[in-house]
Design a protein around this motif. Sequence first.
Motif, PDB file in Angstrom:
ATOM      1  N   VAL A  62      45.166 -17.171 -54.885  1.00 39.57           N
ATOM      2  CA  VAL A  62      46.047 -16.009 -54.943  1.00 39.57           C
ATOM      3  C   VAL A  62      47.199 -16.298 -55.889  1.00 39.57           C
ATOM      4  O   VAL A  62      47.917 -17.290 -55.716  1.00 39.57           O
ATOM      5  CB  VAL A  62      46.579 -15.666 -53.536  1.00 39.57           C
ATOM      6  CG1 VAL A  62      47.517 -14.470 -53.601  1.00 39.57           C
ATOM      7  CG2 VAL A  62      45.411 -15.383 -52.590  1.00 39.57           C
ATOM      8  N   ALA A  63      47.354 -15.454 -56.919  1.00 38.82           N
ATOM      9  CA  ALA A  63      48.423 -15.643 -57.903  1.00 38.82           C
ATOM     10  C   ALA A  63      49.462 -14.552 -57.728  1.00 38.82           C
ATOM     11  O   ALA A  63      49.156 -13.458 -57.262  1.00 38.82           O
ATOM     12  CB  ALA A  63      47.851 -15.596 -59.312  1.00 38.82           C
ATOM     13  N   GLU A  64      50.704 -14.871 -58.081  1.00 37.31           N
ATOM     14  CA  GLU A  64      51.780 -13.875 -57.985  1.00 37.31           C
ATOM     15  C   GLU A  64      52.611 -13.908 -59.258  1.00 37.31           C
ATOM     16  O   GLU A  64      52.570 -14.883 -59.999  1.00 37.31           O
ATOM     17  CB  GLU A  64      52.654 -14.175 -56.762  1.00 37.31           C
ATOM     18  CG  GLU A  64      51.879 -14.022 -55.456  1.00 37.31           C
ATOM     19  CD  GLU A  64      52.667 -14.471 -54.247  1.00 37.31           C
ATOM     20  OE1 GLU A  64      53.798 -14.004 -54.085  1.00 37.31           O
ATOM     21  OE2 GLU A  64      52.149 -15.303 -53.492  1.00 37.31           O
ATOM     22  N   GLY A  65      53.358 -12.848 -59.476  1.00 40.78           N
ATOM     23  CA  GLY A  65      54.205 -12.806 -60.669  1.00 40.78           C
ATOM     24  C   GLY A  65      55.407 -11.936 -60.416  1.00 40.78           C
ATOM     25  O   GLY A  65      55.516 -11.305 -59.356  1.00 40.78           O
ATOM     26  N   PRO A  66      56.320 -11.885 -61.379  1.00 41.32           N
ATOM     27  CA  PRO A  66      57.539 -11.093 -61.186  1.00 41.32           C
ATOM     28  C   PRO A  66      57.262  -9.590 -61.191  1.00 41.32           C
ATOM     29  O   PRO A  66      56.265  -9.143 -61.755  1.00 41.32           O
ATOM     30  CB  PRO A  66      58.402 -11.484 -62.384  1.00 41.32           C
ATOM     31  CG  PRO A  66      57.455 -11.976 -63.405  1.00 41.32           C
ATOM     32  CD  PRO A  66      56.286 -12.560 -62.678  1.00 41.32           C
ATOM     33  N   GLU A  67      58.172  -8.853 -60.565  1.00 40.90           N
ATOM     34  CA  GLU A  67      58.027  -7.395 -60.518  1.00 40.90           C
ATOM     35  C   GLU A  67      58.679  -6.737 -61.729  1.00 40.90           C
ATOM     36  O   GLU A  67      58.352  -5.614 -62.081  1.00 40.90           O
ATOM     37  CB  GLU A  67      58.625  -6.860 -59.207  1.00 40.90           C
ATOM     38  CG  GLU A  67      57.787  -7.276 -58.011  1.00 40.90           C
ATOM     39  CD  GLU A  67      58.405  -6.954 -56.656  1.00 40.90           C
ATOM     40  OE1 GLU A  67      59.480  -6.323 -56.608  1.00 40.90           O
ATOM     41  OE2 GLU A  67      57.815  -7.345 -55.639  1.00 40.90           O
ATOM     42  N   VAL A  68      59.614  -7.427 -62.338  1.00 37.77           N
ATOM     43  CA  VAL A  68      60.188  -6.936 -63.595  1.00 37.77           C
ATOM     44  C   VAL A  68      59.520  -7.715 -64.719  1.00 37.77           C
ATOM     45  O   VAL A  68      59.440  -8.945 -64.669  1.00 37.77           O
ATOM     46  CB  VAL A  68      61.719  -7.116 -63.620  1.00 37.77           C
ATOM     47  CG1 VAL A  68      62.285  -6.696 -64.974  1.00 37.77           C
ATOM     48  CG2 VAL A  68      62.361  -6.297 -62.517  1.00 37.77           C
ATOM     49  N   GLU A  69      58.993  -6.999 -65.687  1.00 34.87           N
ATOM     50  CA  GLU A  69      58.191  -7.623 -66.727  1.00 34.87           C
ATOM     51  C   GLU A  69      58.620  -7.184 -68.118  1.00 34.87           C
ATOM     52  O   GLU A  69      59.289  -6.168 -68.283  1.00 34.87           O
ATOM     53  CB  GLU A  69      56.705  -7.256 -66.521  1.00 34.87           C
ATOM     54  CG  GLU A  69      55.968  -8.145 -65.534  1.00 34.87           C
ATOM     55  CD  GLU A  69      55.773  -9.572 -66.063  1.00 34.87           C
ATOM     56  OE1 GLU A  69      56.379  -9.946 -67.087  1.00 34.87           O
ATOM     57  OE2 GLU A  69      55.008 -10.318 -65.423  1.00 34.87           O
TER      58      GLU A  69
END
Lengths: 788, 331
Positions: free
Chosen positions: B127-134
């Motif tokens: 499971v990968a995650e990332g920022p909500e502002v891109e």
Amino acid sequence: MKVLLSWLKEFAPEIEGDPISLGERLSHLGLAVEEMSVLGEGLDGVVVGRILDLRPHPDAERIQLVDVDLGDGNATQICCGAFNMQVGDHVPVATIGSVLPDGLEISQRKLRGQLSNGMCCSPAELGLGDDHDGIMILPEDSDATSPGAPITEALGMQRDILWDLEVNANRPDAMSVSGVARDLAASLGIPFGYPEYEFVEGSTRLSDLSSVEIIDPTLCGRFAVRAALGVSIGESPRWMQNRLISLGMRPINNVVDVSNYVMLELGQPNHTYDLAKVPEGHLAIRRASEGEAITTLDGEERSLITEDGVIANIRGEAIGIAGVMGGLSTEISTSTTDVLVEVAWWDPPSISRTVKRLNLMSEASMRFRRGADYGDNIERALGRIGNLLTDGGAQIASGIEQDTGDLPSRESIKVRASKINGLLGVDLSAKDMKSHLESIGFEVSVKKGDLSVTIPTWRWDTITETDISEEVARMYGYENIRRSVPKGTAPGALTQYQKNRRRVREILVGAACDETMPMPFLAPGDLRSAGLAEEAISLTNPLVHEESLLRTSLLPGQLKVIAFNQSHRVEDLRFFEIGHVFLASSDGVLPDEREHLSVALVDVHVSEMVDLLYVLGNELALPNLQLASDELPGMHPGRAAEILVAGQSCGVIGEVDPRVLMSYGVNGRVSWLELNLGKVLSGPLGKKSYRSVSKYPSSDVDLAFDVPESVSSASILGCLRKAGSDLLQQVKLFDAYSGDAIEEGHRSLAYRLRFQADDRTLTDDEVAALRLKCIQLVEKKTEARLRL
Amino acid sequence: MSEYQKLIDGARGAAESSQNADELALARSKFLGKKSLLSDAKKGLGKLEEVERAAAGKELNEVLNLIEEVFEQREAALQEEAWNLQFESERLDLSERLETLRRGHLHLITQARDHLEDVFVGMGFTVAEGPEVETAWYNFEALNIPDWHPARGNFDTIFVNLGSPEEVMLRSHTSPVQVRTMENHQPPIYVVAPGRTFRTDSADATHLPAFNQIEGLVVDKGITMGDLAGTIDSFVQAFFGSEVKSRLRPSYFPFTEPSAEFDISRPDGSWLELGGCGMVHPNVLSNCGIDPEEWQGFAFGFGIDRLVAMRFQLDDIRELVVNDARFLRQF
């Protein structure tokens, strides 16, 4: 894009099959059917009526009485709520017993004492488009409109199927009836072709009337015009109006309707000019100059920038925005006699940028942005326009005037059959691929098992080998691709961070907290009301002012949730949230985005929150979890502490400032915890290791101290633990008291210490020595004193 | 009647008339204590002739045991009586619930997200995650959506006042996590990326400006569109049940080629569009530093909120962000 079965059949006459399975087939071609309707049904019993008399209803202002002749020469009275018709008009009348497409059953009834023997219909009531404004007035140009004739005959309506298709951005070709027909014919394995559009060119040569010039070749790949002379502006034929209405366009006049009809039919947007208003009939294509002004067809004056393209007249004035919208100055009017028709191919990115900047979406620009056909279809469209305008009585000037700019490359590309098979997971021969591609107009030759493919001019978006693979897959049928699973899968797992985050949730759920997930937007002022720093990152295009900032803390959102629930009389409010907050950052363009945990307990003693923090701390083995009392933004000045993990500040705990609660409309008290979860869970966590449980008896000692307010229980515990060393197996605060017998500003804190050794029974003397050591260290390091 | 029989009868009477442990102890000592008749009799045995002693001792012992038993029985009966009294006095109506203990509730979105993650972890994904502002690079450009592309209009992006105009935004899909994953890891890659996404959709019964998606990405050698269809099918069966079927239909996304929508079957035989998918576009692989000639991959994605709304038949999706505890505590 809407298409009619009858229209599709003009390009592929052999289309057969029931509408449902044809619709399925369209969906499987990537032209998903959003809606299907059957036209011309439910109109049995609707006939032409000739209006004999109109008179007011004696008892109702909004209704008039209409006498119609329904073919028998008699006057039939109908009550009607519309007033747009005149005596002598022919109108559609739904007779008694008929059922309209929307299911309305027509019966004889009385309206305020007056008999109504049927209903005069609007176009919408007949299932013809969306026009509800008034009764449909029929043209009187044929026998078919004589009173009593079935309305289907009067309108030239046939039973037809209308599909509304979802067309993706990579399918400019399918933004036309002919393009959809090409796909469908290929899928059905039947022939596809364009009809011959015949017309006779007049003696006037176009070159004497008009000239065109592309000044900026990067803007326009092709620009071609034809002229129709001696046009008399009027209504277009009923069949054309019917089709336009079915496809969602409103008929305007016989020139504009032809223009729209050809766009829908061939996918080639085109523009008509009143030739008399174009000096010397000269059109030049260039980029706009900065700030150049033009009034567009919609009457708006628009200011252009150098990226925009324009069509200019010989005086250099812009008379149209390229591919987006024509200018008002050359608009077709009732006095127009000579019409110049333009068909062009515009550079899609250029059109896209202008459309976006001016927010001017139109049927034409939508097609240009996706890449219209830059090939023979341009001549075909001009021919079709000539053909249709000739039918309307115009003379077509001989010849076409055109210029060319930069066009997409038409060099063939090499496509490896092995690559396509490897990508799709199929085993097709190059020959199979060739026939799939040729069925939709690609030119293909096969050499040594590979393909050399020339992409048709109507597929601007299709460029690479991979693009070709999709066309092969589409025509082969996605449903025919054999399903498999990837072979190389390694075991999957959550990361330690993700597992710990789930653990946090489980602990909080176990502590009777409900998880909330408010949106991360705040209103201006929310942060100030929460006593927090006001700086926040703002949105450029928020939906509403109240959601125009990104949160820097979970506090405002959670307080709103509490206030909402209290206002709905929900009790026992205990909430937690795990979500992102956004802080300004000097490092790079993105904000400092953090994952926070917040817990809010309403109307409980704040010590419960502290206990909860320590439960979390123990479960996660947070190293050296400590509280440092402090005055913190938004928090009760006397009931708040900073949370330290491994000596680093990681969050706040305490009670929310009652003034903050008041401004959020929250009742009671709120205990609050907000933790930088990302930091805490990413940092090094302690290990849980085994310590054998002692088999020897333990001894308990109770110590009560008189403690001034300035001394924390944590500091006393620290001293006790230090003095007790390994032999202090457990220490607990068991009583806190202030009041009688305790000095003002002091409190009594009582601790129970349990001493125990791993290897022996402690003697009374040993325990007494330990007790003394503990007292001495507390009294030495703090101002707490043993109570005697 | 012998002397002994009298004693036995006397003990029986004394035991029966004792009403509690104290009375019983008293009675017992009277018959068996140091100053009792039997105790005296025991002492008297020594004075007897050896021949008589054995018989007399035996008889005495029998009597002692009998009397002992009498008192034991009475003791047990008294105890039983005492318990019964206590039980009677402590009788409770257990349906008088005070509801002081309850468990909290995970948000429906979390529950669905966990379930989805578990299914995919079971299929070999991480499971990968990332920022909500891109940035525009991650949200659009690296995904083969240049600034002029008509598809950008479909994303209804919420921009953030950082950097140059339209450079920074709230991610309009979870696909930026694909890019970040590929930039940071060489294949093989098997990840899913769940998370919050944002669009300028006004909140109504079926739309929210902040919603949740889950995205899958596989990049490995020889990955085919057949693998994509098979993976979707496995997921659909694991998540929705083995009776649910899936199908792919051609579609278009700039970051996949070929692209597809995937549908799942409903009990009535109709199909429901669930999400989008396709083979990762070679430009996307190149943009992330992966050689498209060596590696192939697929990606898929769909909305979690819609899934939740469907599963629980929510008639208004705004329930998911209002956080009414009466809603949260239902699940």
